[in-house]
Write a protein that holds these residues in place. Structure first.
Motif, PDB file in Angstrom:
ATOM      1  N   HIS A   6       2.411  29.660 -50.648  1.00 49.08           N
ATOM      2  CA  HIS A   6       1.162  28.619 -50.450  1.00 49.08           C
ATOM      3  C   HIS A   6       1.708  27.284 -50.916  1.00 49.08           C
ATOM      4  O   HIS A   6       2.348  27.322 -52.165  1.00 49.08           O
ATOM      5  N   TRP A   7       1.388  26.375 -50.217  1.00 54.62           N
ATOM      6  CA  TRP A   7       1.872  25.231 -50.668  1.00 54.62           C
ATOM      7  C   TRP A   7       0.924  24.005 -50.242  1.00 54.62           C
ATOM      8  O   TRP A   7       0.090  24.277 -49.205  1.00 54.62           O
ATOM      9  N   VAL A   8       0.931  22.781 -50.879  1.00 60.89           N
ATOM     10  CA  VAL A   8       0.093  21.758 -50.375  1.00 60.89           C
ATOM     11  C   VAL A   8       1.162  20.570 -50.306  1.00 60.89           C
ATOM     12  O   VAL A   8       1.940  20.283 -51.007  1.00 60.89           O
ATOM     13  N   SER A   9       1.027  19.918 -49.167  1.00 68.04           N
ATOM     14  CA  SER A   9       2.058  18.837 -48.745  1.00 68.04           C
ATOM     15  C   SER A   9       1.537  17.424 -49.791  1.00 68.04           C
ATOM     16  O   SER A   9       0.513  17.097 -49.782  1.00 68.04           O
ATOM     17  N   ALA A  10       2.649  16.931 -50.564  1.00 71.26           N
ATOM     18  CA  ALA A  10       2.332  16.320 -51.514  1.00 71.26           C
ATOM     19  C   ALA A  10       1.831  14.631 -50.897  1.00 71.26           C
ATOM     20  O   ALA A  10       1.011  14.046 -51.237  1.00 71.26           O
ATOM     21  N   ALA A  11       2.468  14.754 -49.734  1.00 71.05           N
ATOM     22  CA  ALA A  11       2.087  13.206 -49.021  1.00 71.05           C
ATOM     23  C   ALA A  11       0.755  13.317 -48.508  1.00 71.05           C
ATOM     24  O   ALA A  11       0.174  12.194 -48.416  1.00 71.05           O
ATOM     25  N   HIS A  12       0.186  14.557 -48.166  1.00 71.02           N
ATOM     26  CA  HIS A  12      -1.341  14.427 -47.874  1.00 71.02           C
ATOM     27  C   HIS A  12      -2.339  14.616 -48.984  1.00 71.02           C
ATOM     28  O   HIS A  12      -3.371  14.856 -48.461  1.00 71.02           O
ATOM     29  N   ALA A  13      -1.786  14.949 -49.965  1.00 75.04           N
ATOM     30  CA  ALA A  13      -2.485  15.725 -50.929  1.00 75.04           C
ATOM     31  C   ALA A  13      -3.453  14.707 -51.872  1.00 75.04           C
ATOM     32  O   ALA A  13      -3.470  13.523 -51.646  1.00 75.04           O
ATOM     33  N   VAL A  14      -4.556  15.336 -52.423  1.00 71.80           N
ATOM     34  CA  VAL A  14      -5.454  14.550 -53.299  1.00 71.80           C
ATOM     35  C   VAL A  14      -4.854  14.720 -54.560  1.00 71.80           C
ATOM     36  O   VAL A  14      -4.816  16.011 -55.093  1.00 71.80           O
ATOM     37  N   ASP A  53      -1.638  15.490 -62.986  1.00 65.80           N
ATOM     38  CA  ASP A  53      -1.355  14.996 -61.710  1.00 65.80           C
ATOM     39  C   ASP A  53      -1.139  16.174 -60.711  1.00 65.80           C
ATOM     40  O   ASP A  53      -0.132  16.194 -59.678  1.00 65.80           O
ATOM     41  N   ALA A  54      -2.102  17.018 -60.701  1.00 65.88           N
ATOM     42  CA  ALA A  54      -2.212  18.116 -59.702  1.00 65.88           C
ATOM     43  C   ALA A  54      -2.474  17.571 -58.386  1.00 65.88           C
ATOM     44  O   ALA A  54      -3.030  16.762 -58.043  1.00 65.88           O
ATOM     45  N   LYS A  55      -1.710  18.253 -57.415  1.00 64.09           N
ATOM     46  CA  LYS A  55      -1.916  18.082 -55.897  1.00 64.09           C
ATOM     47  C   LYS A  55      -2.746  19.162 -55.363  1.00 64.09           C
ATOM     48  O   LYS A  55      -2.332  20.296 -55.368  1.00 64.09           O
ATOM     49  N   LEU A  56      -3.848  18.433 -54.583  1.00 62.70           N
ATOM     50  CA  LEU A  56      -4.720  19.602 -54.230  1.00 62.70           C
ATOM     51  C   LEU A  56      -4.867  19.189 -52.464  1.00 62.70           C
ATOM     52  O   LEU A  56      -4.509  18.389 -52.133  1.00 62.70           O
ATOM     53  N   GLU A  57      -5.686  20.271 -52.018  1.00 58.12           N
ATOM     54  CA  GLU A  57      -5.985  20.155 -50.379  1.00 58.12           C
ATOM     55  C   GLU A  57      -6.648  18.801 -50.107  1.00 58.12           C
ATOM     56  O   GLU A  57      -7.770  18.649 -50.887  1.00 58.12           O
ATOM     57  N   PRO A  58      -6.422  18.165 -49.145  1.00 62.01           N
ATOM     58  CA  PRO A  58      -7.019  16.790 -48.933  1.00 62.01           C
ATOM     59  C   PRO A  58      -8.747  17.250 -48.796  1.00 62.01           C
ATOM     60  O   PRO A  58      -9.637  16.545 -48.910  1.00 62.01           O
TER      61      PRO A  58
END
Length: 107
Positions: A6-14, A53-58
């Motif tokens: 499971h991953w979240v794109s850092a470029a598109h993350a919130v 600085d957590a990266k979450l789903e947009p």
């Protein structure tokens, strides 16, 4: 054996602050102390971890305070009232793993 990554794109993350709460005490019974000590000797110094600085789903960008979500493999989280537009804050309310079982294994 099959597994899923499971991953979240850092470029598109919130970006968000995520507060990971663990047990406040290192023992199930905090009053279990040596003579002359009080319950504070059993405080868990790692009872709160703050990820700034957590990266979450947009899709979480407009999450309202009080809303609840499951973060895969981490637990259930609630949007904190401290949240503001552009500054999301999530608090873990329930972990997926039994912390007491882990503590007992270490003994």
């Amino acid at each position: 054996m099959k597994s899923t990554i499971h991953w979240v794109s850092a470029a598109h993350a919130v970006n968000a602050e995520v507060r990971i709460y663990e047990n406040l005490f290192g023992k199930e019974d905090p009053n279990q102390t040596a003579e002359g000590e009080d319950f504070t000797v059993n405080l868990n110094p790692n009872s709160l971890e703050v990820l700034t600085d957590a990266k979450l789903e947009p899709s979480l960008a407009n999450a309202a305070p009080g809303s609840r979500y499951q973060f895969e493999r981490l637990g259930y989280f609630s949007v904190d009232p401290d949240s503001a537009p552009g500054k999301l804050v999530f608090n873990r309310t329930v972990a997926l793993k039994d912390t007491w079982a882990r503590i007992e294994k270490r003994k």
